[in-house]
Write an enzyme that holds these catalytic residues in place. Structure first.
Site, PDB file in Angstrom:
ATOM      1  CE1 TYR A 142     -20.306  14.392 -17.111  1.00  0.00           C
ATOM      2  CE2 TYR A 142     -19.565  16.647 -16.702  1.00  0.00           C
ATOM      3  CZ  TYR A 142     -19.294  15.342 -17.078  1.00  0.00           C
ATOM      4  OH  TYR A 142     -18.033  14.976 -17.389  1.00  0.00           O
TER       5      TYR A 142
ATOM      6  CD  GLU B  71     -15.537  16.481 -15.514  1.00  0.00           C
ATOM      7  OE1 GLU B  71     -16.397  16.804 -16.356  1.00  0.00           O
ATOM      8  OE2 GLU B  71     -14.787  15.493 -15.663  1.00  0.00           O
TER       9      GLU B  71
ATOM     10  CG  ASP C 295     -21.477  13.306 -21.182  1.00  0.00           C
ATOM     11  OD1 ASP C 295     -21.962  12.162 -21.329  1.00  0.00           O
ATOM     12  OD2 ASP C 295     -20.388  13.642 -21.679  1.00  0.00           O
TER      13      ASP C 295
END
Length: 355
Positions: free
Chosen positions: A116, A33, A134
């Site tokens: 996020y 991520e 996102d």
DNA sequence: AAGACGGGGGA
DNA sequence: TCCCCAGTCTT
């Protein structure tokens, strides 16, 4: 059928195969991520594989030298991600005994992890019901629901977050979050989405109102400034002088050369008369061998033009700046360089001449 | 609330 | 050129 059901059905037929989806190891999820922030999947993929292979566990990452982490990150941009990644790995290894935090609040508290990424890790690794928002989700929701609120405002973020929360399939947050992002990335694309085969078409406000090209709306526009870098490449026998970037500026903790930044690219005469240059060179004997061609690089807020002055010294540079240091040419591969310096190194004629 | 922070790819 | 990308942090 509900919005989330349609997204899940679409995902079942169209999902991408991505390596970080094979695992629920929070370390791997976190790593992926961070790499994927503001980064296309195709661009981030090889970096994920490199980091996974080099640092299989958070302890491996924690004990790595900072320069090695930066070197692995080289070329990916937004280097604060790499600095924070390393910081957080050390934090988890030493303060948390290597146990990744398993609550949304604790995850959100990690350096480099914002709303996020916290929702992504919480849902993918722990199945917690937090909706990711996102760029993909902004686009899908703004189009399907016809939301014209600019996404880069406080109000817009609040509105989209609330909608995302109500739409979340709470009992399958992980797969739903993956699904809506995949849908945005491959079906509801920024430019020219293929609406004719879209399962949302009948329910899509933007499609019926012909607003696909204008949604989502962003209010702010960025301005670029021009910068001119006159780099000094000091050569003495088989060593060159590098500079570790330590000021609050782009490329913190990466390496380049002693720099004369000015309002333009300098002529040789201007360079010789430049105060910064004179301060760096002091009283030493030198010979300017050649100037490179100009190299250009576009950043989000800056347009950079750089030329590289190759300067031969009779003896080692008397370093007057603690950021400067000498390095054997054969060892330069150990350092992470900004793209524009890398381009200079890779430039064929200069490469041959330098090495 | 606005700006800073990279680099690559598509139109 | 401009816009966007599995955003976050600082001011």
């Amino acid at each position: 059928m509900s919005f989330s059901s349609k997204i899940l059905d679409w995902y079942h037929e169209n999902k991408r195969s991505l390596p970080w989806r094979k695992s629920t190891d929070p370390y791997k999820i976190w790593l992926s991520e961070i790499i994927l922030q503001q980064t296309r999947v195709e661009q981030g993929l090889p970096y994920f594989e490199k980091f996974k292979a080099t640092f299989p566990t958070v302890f491996d990452l924690a004990k790595a030298p900072a320069d090695q982490v930066m070197k692995l990150w080289e070329g990916l941009g937004y280097y604060s991600r790499a600095r924070n990644l390393h910081f957080t790995a050390k934090f988890i290894a030493t303060e948390l005994n290597g146990i990744f935090p398993n609550t949304h609040t604790a995850i959100l508290g990690l350096k480099g992890v914002g709303p996020y990424t916290a929702a992504a890790i919480a849902s993918f690794a722990f199945g917690l019901p937090h909706a990711v928002v996102d760029g993909n989700v902004f686009r899908v929701l703004s189009r399907v629901f016809g939301i014209k609120t600019p996404i880069d405002t406080t109000l817009g973020k609040k509105e989209f977050n609330q909608l995302a929360d109500t739409l979340l399939a709470k009992d399958k947050a992980a797969v739903y979050n993956q699904a809506i992002m995949d849908f945005g990335a491959t079906q509801c694309t920024p430019a020219n989405p293929n609406c004719t085969i879209c399962p949302m078409q009948k329910h899509c406000t933007a499609f019926s109102d012909k607003l696909i090209p204008v949604l989502p709306i962003k209010s702010k526009k960025i301005k670029k400034r021009d910068r001119f870098f006159n780099y000094l490449v000091f050569k003495n026998a088989d060593t060159i002088v590098l500079n570790k970037r330590q000021q609050k500026d782009i490329w913190l903790n990466l390496y380049d050369f002693p720099l004369v930044e000015a309002n333009s690219l300098l002529s040789e005469k201007e360079l010789l008369e430049n105060e910064v240059f004179q301060k760096i060179i002091g009283t030493q004997a030198f010979t300017i061998k050649k100037a490179s061609k100009p190299f250009k690089q576009l950043l989000t807020h800056q347009k950079i033009v750089a030329i590289f002055w190759e300067i031969e010294l009779k003896s080692a540079l008397l370093v007057n700046d603690s950021s400067f240091f000498e390095v054997k040419q054969k060892n330069i591969n150990n350092f992470a360089f900004p793209k524009i310096v890398d381009l200079y190194f890779k430039d064929k004629s200069l490469y041959l001449e330098l090495f």
